[in-house]
Design a protein around this motif. Structure first.
Motif, PDB file in Angstrom:
ATOM      1  N   VAL A 326     -18.108 -23.915 -60.095  1.00 31.77           N
ATOM      2  CA  VAL A 326     -16.982 -23.596 -59.423  1.00 31.77           C
ATOM      3  C   VAL A 326     -17.151 -24.657 -58.458  1.00 31.77           C
ATOM      4  N   ARG A 327     -15.628 -25.477 -58.303  1.00 29.97           N
ATOM      5  CA  ARG A 327     -15.803 -26.249 -57.351  1.00 29.97           C
ATOM      6  C   ARG A 327     -15.070 -25.590 -56.521  1.00 29.97           C
ATOM      7  N   VAL A 328     -15.279 -26.312 -55.030  1.00 27.31           N
ATOM      8  CA  VAL A 328     -15.602 -25.473 -53.454  1.00 27.31           C
ATOM      9  C   VAL A 328     -14.869 -26.984 -53.387  1.00 27.31           C
ATOM     10  N   VAL A 329     -13.645 -26.377 -52.102  1.00 27.51           N
ATOM     11  CA  VAL A 329     -12.545 -27.955 -51.910  1.00 27.51           C
ATOM     12  C   VAL A 329     -12.380 -27.203 -50.123  1.00 27.51           C
ATOM     13  N   ARG A 330     -13.006 -28.496 -48.916  1.00 29.11           N
ATOM     14  CA  ARG A 330     -13.055 -27.817 -47.594  1.00 29.11           C
ATOM     15  C   ARG A 330     -12.832 -28.987 -47.337  1.00 29.11           C
ATOM     16  N   ALA A 333     -13.598 -32.477 -48.817  1.00 29.36           N
ATOM     17  CA  ALA A 333     -15.236 -32.473 -49.099  1.00 29.36           C
ATOM     18  C   ALA A 333     -14.498 -31.545 -50.142  1.00 29.36           C
ATOM     19  N   VAL A 334     -15.637 -32.371 -51.445  1.00 27.84           N
ATOM     20  CA  VAL A 334     -15.357 -31.656 -52.526  1.00 27.84           C
ATOM     21  C   VAL A 334     -16.723 -31.164 -52.765  1.00 27.84           C
ATOM     22  N   ALA A 335     -17.170 -29.985 -53.389  1.00 23.71           N
ATOM     23  CA  ALA A 335     -18.136 -29.722 -53.188  1.00 23.71           C
ATOM     24  C   ALA A 335     -18.385 -28.860 -55.380  1.00 23.71           C
ATOM     25  N   GLU A 336     -19.679 -28.725 -55.515  1.00 19.31           N
ATOM     26  CA  GLU A 336     -19.246 -28.485 -57.415  1.00 19.31           C
ATOM     27  C   GLU A 336     -20.933 -27.455 -57.575  1.00 19.31           C
ATOM     28  N   VAL A 337     -20.598 -25.932 -57.599  1.00 24.10           N
ATOM     29  CA  VAL A 337     -21.834 -24.874 -57.786  1.00 24.10           C
ATOM     30  C   VAL A 337     -21.733 -24.234 -58.979  1.00 24.10           C
ATOM     31  N   SER A 338     -22.874 -24.613 -59.522  1.00 22.07           N
ATOM     32  CA  SER A 338     -22.709 -24.211 -61.215  1.00 22.07           C
ATOM     33  C   SER A 338     -23.070 -22.358 -61.117  1.00 22.07           C
ATOM     34  N   LEU A 339     -22.650 -21.853 -61.840  1.00 21.36           N
ATOM     35  CA  LEU A 339     -23.532 -20.160 -61.996  1.00 21.36           C
ATOM     36  C   LEU A 339     -23.942 -20.220 -63.269  1.00 21.36           C
ATOM     37  N   GLU A 340     -24.239 -20.552 -63.982  1.00 20.47           N
ATOM     38  CA  GLU A 340     -25.746 -21.059 -64.890  1.00 20.47           C
ATOM     39  C   GLU A 340     -27.011 -20.075 -64.375  1.00 20.47           C
ATOM     40  N   GLY A 341     -26.924 -19.452 -65.024  1.00 14.09           N
ATOM     41  CA  GLY A 341     -27.939 -18.122 -64.992  1.00 14.09           C
ATOM     42  C   GLY A 341     -27.672 -17.311 -63.753  1.00 14.09           C
ATOM     43  N   LYS A 342     -26.573 -17.131 -63.240  1.00 15.02           N
ATOM     44  CA  LYS A 342     -26.175 -15.956 -62.324  1.00 15.02           C
ATOM     45  C   LYS A 342     -25.109 -14.837 -63.177  1.00 15.02           C
TER      46      LYS A 342
END
Length: 343
Positions: A326-330, A333-342
């Motif tokens: 999941v790519r979060v844009v604020r 600033a751009v951040a990528e959060v992996s959802l693997e294992g969730k």
């Protein structure tokens, strides 16, 4: 005119005609003379049989049975240094090395050869600027003992390349050096023969080859990296490498007007070891269950582990993410959060 004179004149003409006819018949009936080539018998040489070279033997040549023969020699020209038939066991000279150049048909002297075990034997076998390198081998990596001094071989390096991942290592094999001349196997430089004169094939643990200083360094490193195997070369392989060397400009054939120089160039190329542009084979080329690349390395990128796959062509590594991201844009600033294992 007197009738007596007329009769004499007619008789003379008749005799002359008969003489001319007989002479013409003799000339036309005689076969034409033919020039017979006089074959002179070969001269008989009064002297003992001495050992001579059947071909030109340059310095460093390892002698075999085809390089020598016994030939009659004038007794007034025989020297004590010559090998005479009655005093020479030819089998004991096989595997010796030429220390001084010998031309074809020239008698071989005792000072021109160096026997195995003599001081300076290996140095005499080496060409100018060459080095002797010993390579450890086994029965499986030495062509089952069918490599003899004077043969030419290739060296194949086999290794396992470990990566940073959990996968199996990469199996790879490549030809690192080509056209090496074998100087000795173990400490033997000649063919071992039995009582009947047949060559005995025996396994050996080391092989000594002739190499340039640079190739000698490559062989030393190759021994530390993996396993070295011998590959026996065919004599016909030199023709293909000659054409490749001419096409690449590595050698020049000149104008072709000097046959001796051209022959010497061919002989020099046939005995020169070569490295570089070596073909290679990896595990996947042999079996579909083997790898084609180095195992990936695990690395943390923004949380969960990610795999790094090596690029064999570029020698670099690129991150390979796993699972949904999941790519979060604020703002900017751009951040990528992996959802693997969730869940």
């Amino acid at each position: 005119m007197d009738s007596r004179k007329i009769i004499l004149l007619v008789g003379a003409l008749f005799v002359a005609g008969i003489t001319a006819f007989v002479a013409r018949s003799l000339v036309s009936g005689a076969p034409a003379p033919q020039a017979a080539a006089a074959t002179a018998p070969p001269p008989v040489i009064d002297g003992p049989e001495v050992l001579v070279a059947t071909r030109a033997l340059p310095v460093g040549t390892i002698l075999d049975a085809s390089a020598l023969k016994f030939q009659p020699w004038p007794k007034e020209m025989v020297e004590n240094a010559y090998y005479k038939r009655q005093d020479t066991d030819l089998s004991k000279l096989l595997g010796t090395v030429v220390r001084n150049a010998i031309t074809a048909g020239q008698p071989v002297t005792q000072g021109a050869l160096v026997k195995p075990g003599d001081r300076g034997f290996l140095a005499a076998a080496l060409g100018a600027g060459m080095r002797a390198v010993t390579v450890p081998v086994s029965a499986q990596t030495s062509v089952a003992g069918f490599v003899f001094p004077g043969d030419h071989i290739d060296l194949i390096l086999t290794q396992s390349i470990e990566g940073g991942g959990d996968g199996p290592p990469l199996k790879a094999s490549e030809t690192i050096v080509r056209n090496l001349r074998v100087l000795a196997t173990d400490q033997r430089t000649g063919d071992q023969k039995d009582a009947e004169g047949n060559v005995v094939v025996t396994t050996f643990s080391t092989v000594t080859v002739e190499a340039t200083p640079k190739i000698a360094e490559q062989i030393a490193v190759g021994q530390m990296i993996g396993t070295l195997s011998l590959s026996l070369r065919s004599i016909a392989d030199n023709q293909g490498e000659l054409e490749q060397a001419i096409a690449s400009g590595a050698i020049s054939v000149g104008d072709g007007k000097d046959p001796k120089a051209e022959k010497a160039m061919f002989a020099r190329l046939a005995s020169t070891p070569q490295s570089g542009n070596a073909p290679f084979v990896v595990g996947a080329d042999v079996s579909r269950f083997q790898r084609r690349t180095v195992p990936a390395r695990n690395a943390a990128i923004g949380g969960p582990t990610a795999a790094v796959q090596a690029d064999p062509a570029m020698g670099t590594a690129a991150p390979a993410r796993k699972g949904p991201v999941v790519r979060v844009v604020r703002g900017n600033a751009v951040a990528e959060v992996s959802l693997e294992g969730k869940n």
